[in-house]
Design an enzyme around this catalytic site. Structure first.
Site, PDB file in Angstrom:
ATOM      1  CE1 TYR A  46     -67.670  20.311  41.941  1.00 34.27           C
ATOM      2  CE2 TYR A  46     -68.207  22.734  40.851  1.00 34.27           C
ATOM      3  CZ  TYR A  46     -67.881  21.197  40.923  1.00 34.27           C
ATOM      4  OH  TYR A  46     -67.937  20.596  39.863  1.00 34.27           O
TER       5      TYR A  46
ATOM      6  CB  SER B 241     -65.918  23.027  37.557  1.00 33.99           C
ATOM      7  OG  SER B 241     -66.696  24.080  37.641  1.00 33.99           O
TER       8      SER B 241
ATOM      9  CE  LYS C  41     -64.561  18.996  40.437  1.00 31.74           C
ATOM     10  NZ  LYS C  41     -64.977  17.406  40.073  1.00 31.74           N
TER      11      LYS C  41
ATOM     12  CG  PHE D  24     -66.706  11.406  34.725  1.00 26.12           C
ATOM     13  CD1 PHE D  24     -67.262  13.103  33.593  1.00 26.12           C
ATOM     14  CD2 PHE D  24     -66.234  10.175  33.910  1.00 26.12           C
ATOM     15  CE1 PHE D  24     -66.234  13.154  32.156  1.00 26.12           C
ATOM     16  CE2 PHE D  24     -66.086  10.495  32.594  1.00 26.12           C
ATOM     17  CZ  PHE D  24     -65.876  11.848  31.734  1.00 26.12           C
TER      18      PHE D  24
ATOM     19  CE1 TYR E 152     -64.699  17.607  31.777  1.00 29.66           C
ATOM     20  CE2 TYR E 152     -66.241  17.231  33.307  1.00 29.66           C
ATOM     21  CZ  TYR E 152     -65.725  17.551  32.467  1.00 29.66           C
ATOM     22  OH  TYR E 152     -65.373  16.012  32.758  1.00 29.66           O
TER      23      TYR E 152
ATOM     24  CG  ASN F 255     -77.697  22.717  42.917  1.00 28.60           C
ATOM     25  OD1 ASN F 255     -78.564  22.756  43.962  1.00 28.60           O
ATOM     26  ND2 ASN F 255     -77.839  21.499  43.213  1.00 28.60           N
TER      27      ASN F 255
HETATM   28  N1  LIG Z   1     -72.696  18.927  35.341  1.00 29.95           N
HETATM   29  C1  LIG Z   1     -71.686  20.188  35.294  1.00 29.95           C
HETATM   30  O1  LIG Z   1     -72.667  21.381  35.299  1.00 29.95           O
HETATM   31  C2  LIG Z   1     -70.221  20.295  35.660  1.00 29.95           C
HETATM   32  C3  LIG Z   1     -69.871  21.530  35.250  1.00 29.95           C
HETATM   33  C4  LIG Z   1     -68.414  21.115  35.307  1.00 29.95           C
HETATM   34  C5  LIG Z   1     -67.394  20.326  36.401  1.00 29.95           C
HETATM   35  N2  LIG Z   1     -68.352  18.591  36.362  1.00 29.95           N
HETATM   36  C6  LIG Z   1     -68.012  17.792  36.774  1.00 29.95           C
HETATM   37  O2  LIG Z   1     -68.355  16.746  36.169  1.00 29.95           O
HETATM   38  C7  LIG Z   1     -67.994  15.519  36.567  1.00 29.95           C
HETATM   39  C8  LIG Z   1     -69.700  14.833  36.605  1.00 29.95           C
HETATM   40  O3  LIG Z   1     -70.434  15.649  37.072  1.00 29.95           O
HETATM   41  P1  LIG Z   1     -72.336  15.766  36.483  1.00 29.95           P
HETATM   42  O4  LIG Z   1     -72.319  15.890  35.922  1.00 29.95           O
HETATM   43  O5  LIG Z   1     -71.336  14.088  35.193  1.00 29.95           O
HETATM   44  O6  LIG Z   1     -72.144  14.852  37.583  1.00 29.95           O
HETATM   45  P2  LIG Z   1     -73.214  13.552  37.672  1.00 29.95           P
HETATM   46  O7  LIG Z   1     -73.081  13.090  39.620  1.00 29.95           O
HETATM   47  O8  LIG Z   1     -74.317  12.823  37.113  1.00 29.95           O
HETATM   48  O9  LIG Z   1     -71.586  12.386  38.534  1.00 29.95           O
HETATM   49  C9  LIG Z   1     -70.694  12.212  38.947  1.00 29.95           C
HETATM   50  C10 LIG Z   1     -70.489  10.731  39.484  1.00 29.95           C
HETATM   51  O10 LIG Z   1     -70.084  10.364  40.554  1.00 29.95           O
HETATM   52  C11 LIG Z   1     -70.395   9.059  40.680  1.00 29.95           C
HETATM   53  N3  LIG Z   1     -69.953   9.381  42.790  1.00 29.95           N
HETATM   54  C12 LIG Z   1     -70.252  10.001  43.334  1.00 29.95           C
HETATM   55  N4  LIG Z   1     -69.537   9.500  44.200  1.00 29.95           N
HETATM   56  C13 LIG Z   1     -68.375   8.969  44.302  1.00 29.95           C
HETATM   57  C14 LIG Z   1     -67.567   8.188  44.507  1.00 29.95           C
HETATM   58  N5  LIG Z   1     -67.180   9.139  46.475  1.00 29.95           N
HETATM   59  N6  LIG Z   1     -66.586   7.347  44.466  1.00 29.95           N
HETATM   60  C15 LIG Z   1     -67.614   6.409  43.045  1.00 29.95           C
HETATM   61  N7  LIG Z   1     -68.323   7.337  42.717  1.00 29.95           N
HETATM   62  C16 LIG Z   1     -68.901   8.635  42.408  1.00 29.95           C
HETATM   63  C17 LIG Z   1     -71.675   9.460  41.315  1.00 29.95           C
HETATM   64  O11 LIG Z   1     -72.963   8.511  41.566  1.00 29.95           O
HETATM   65  C18 LIG Z   1     -72.258   9.840  39.694  1.00 29.95           C
HETATM   66  O12 LIG Z   1     -72.694   9.143  38.807  1.00 29.95           O
HETATM   67  C19 LIG Z   1     -68.243  16.271  38.428  1.00 29.95           C
HETATM   68  O13 LIG Z   1     -66.550  15.749  38.997  1.00 29.95           O
HETATM   69  C20 LIG Z   1     -68.311  17.612  38.371  1.00 29.95           C
HETATM   70  O14 LIG Z   1     -67.487  18.208  39.841  1.00 29.95           O
HETATM   71  C21 LIG Z   1     -69.244  19.054  35.869  1.00 29.95           C
END
Ligand SMILES: NC(=O)c1ccc[n+]([C@@H]2O[C@H](COP(=O)([O-])OP(=O)(O)OC[C@H]3O[C@@H](n4cnc5c(N)ncnc54)[C@H](O)[C@@H]3O)[C@@H](O)[C@H]2O)c1
Length: 355
Positions: free
Chosen positions: A162, A138, A166, A94, A191, A212
């Site tokens: 972004y 994504s 991905k 993630f 997702y 956002n």
């Molecule tokens: N939330 C959405 O709308 C959405 C949609 C599509 C894809 N995603 C993808 O899903 C994944 C999780 O999303 P989320 O909404 O839980 O985001 P989030 O920011 O809540 O979780 C991401 C986590 O990764 C950690 N992190 C960031 N950089 C890091 C690094 N270099 N090393 C270790 N940890 C690191 C952050 O501290 C956080 O805990 C992401 O890859 C995001 O791109 C999210």
């Protein structure tokens, strides 16, 4: 039961997925640099999963603060797991940065963390012969989609850094799988719009600064943290003129990860690319009205001009996930709003800390 590495496990989707995986019996190592999350989320995950001190939370969920860009930390995680007699059998990845606007302003950082961090992780996995990976992709890959509902075969045409990051990792994973047939077990999960919270209201989305995305903004207006929601565009060609999205309850999404992982660990090596969405289009106004019902008062909003980068309608065709994993969403928009409100009203300032 297998031990898994969960990168970014303290974040929004990661924390909910950890609850589902712990309840299913998996042992977890969470690697997170807490750049966008709080360690309090993991304390609550442990409590929600019903892990008692006698069961040794240290064994069921080990937290390692650190970055996916740091190979030494990653190697230590894999080595220590072997030393405890329980090697890491799979990774759910993630960790990453996810703010589209920020990625336009600072593309290098996004490529460094999202692409460079993934390469560093995959290198270490390969070195330790761990070949099972679930990757957070994504729907942003589809850009302005040519058809809705969107199947996985739709063109990959991201419109921001972004999305490019991905797409690059998906490309790499496809190249990797092709280079060693029969070795890698990979799922790229695309997702759609993850929203809502665990039904307990103990864990949820806690964005840094101004949200956002629509859903956290609506909940922050409802709880009085922000005055009014701006809806971008009321003249789209949709039934009520506002944008239509595929909102997926974060617990449905978490269950989708478990389904994908179970499938990878039991079936022959393969690369799966799957949409995780509900297949149901919901307009911005429908979200705002449903949230008003859940919190017992209308959410103040104003319709303003469209903003660049939005598409009118983005909805998943989720039939492939049903066919391959036997998974589909179970929760409604009302469930999403009820659980989202339970989280926001009990935690008006989120976790109240980063790190
Ligand atoms: N939330 C959405 O709308 C959405 C949609 C599509 C894809 N995603 C993808 O899903 C994944 C999780 O999303 P989320 O909404 O839980 O985001 P989030 O920011 O809540 O979780 C991401 C986590 O990764 C950690 N992190 C960031 N950089 C890091 C690094 N270099 N090393 C270790 N940890 C690191 C952050 O501290 C956080 O805990 C992401 O890859 C995001 O791109 C999210």
């Amino acid at each position: 039961m297998a031990k898994l590495l969960i990168t970014g496990g303290a974040g929004f989707i990661g924390s909910h997925t950890c609850v589902v995986l712990l309840e299913a019996g998996y042992d977890l190592v969470v690697l997170d640099d807490f750049s966008n999350s709080s360690s309090r989320a993991l304390d609550r995950v442990i409590a929600l999963a019903g892990i008692t001190p006698s069961e040794s939370s240290a064994k069921r969920l080990v937290t390692v603060p650190g970055s996916i860009n740091n190979s030494l930390v990653l190697e230590k995680v894999f080595r220590e797991a072997i030393e405890t007699g329980q090697p890491i059998e799979g990774v759910i990845h993630f960790a990453g940065l996810k703010a589209v606007g920020e990625s336009v302003a600072d593309p290098l950082r996004y490529w460094h963390v999202n692409v460079g961090g993934s390469i560093s992780l995959i290198n270490v996995m390969a070195a330790f012969s761990c070949h099972t990976l679930v990757f957070s992709s994504s729907a942003t890959l589809y850009g302005y989609p040519d058809q809705v509902p969107i199947p996985e075969t739709a063109p990959i045409q991201p419109i921001n850094p972004y999305g490019h990051s991905k797409a690059a990792v998906e490309r790499l994973l496809n190249d990797l799988a092709a280079s060693a047939p029969g070795q890698w077990r990979i799922a790229c999960l695309r997702y759609f719009n993850p929203v809502g919270a665990h039904a307990s209201g103990r864990i949820g989305e806690d964005p840094l600064g101004i949200p956002n995305n629509l859903f956290p903004f609506v909940s922050q207006v409802a709880v009085g943290r922000r005055e009014r929601l701006q809806i971008f565009g009321g003249d789209w060609s949709t039934p009520d003129g506002t944008c239509v999205r595929d909102y997926i309850h974060v617990m449905d999404l978490a269950e989708g990860h478990k389904a994908a992982l179970d499938c990878l660990l039991t079936e022959a090596p393969q690369l799966l690319t799957l949409n995780l969405g509900s297949g149901r289009g919901i307009s911005v106004l429908e979200v705002v009205n449903a949230f008003g019902q859940a919190c017992g008062q209308p959410v103040p909003h104003t319709i303003v001009d469209r903003r660049p980068g939005d598409a009118a309608i983005t909805v998943a065709d989720p039939s492939e996930a049903l066919r391959r994993l036997g998974w589909s969403t179970r929760r409604s928009l009302d469930d999403i709003c009820r659980d989202g409100w339970a989280w926001q009203s009990a935690n008006p300032a989120g976790y109240g800390q980063r790190g």
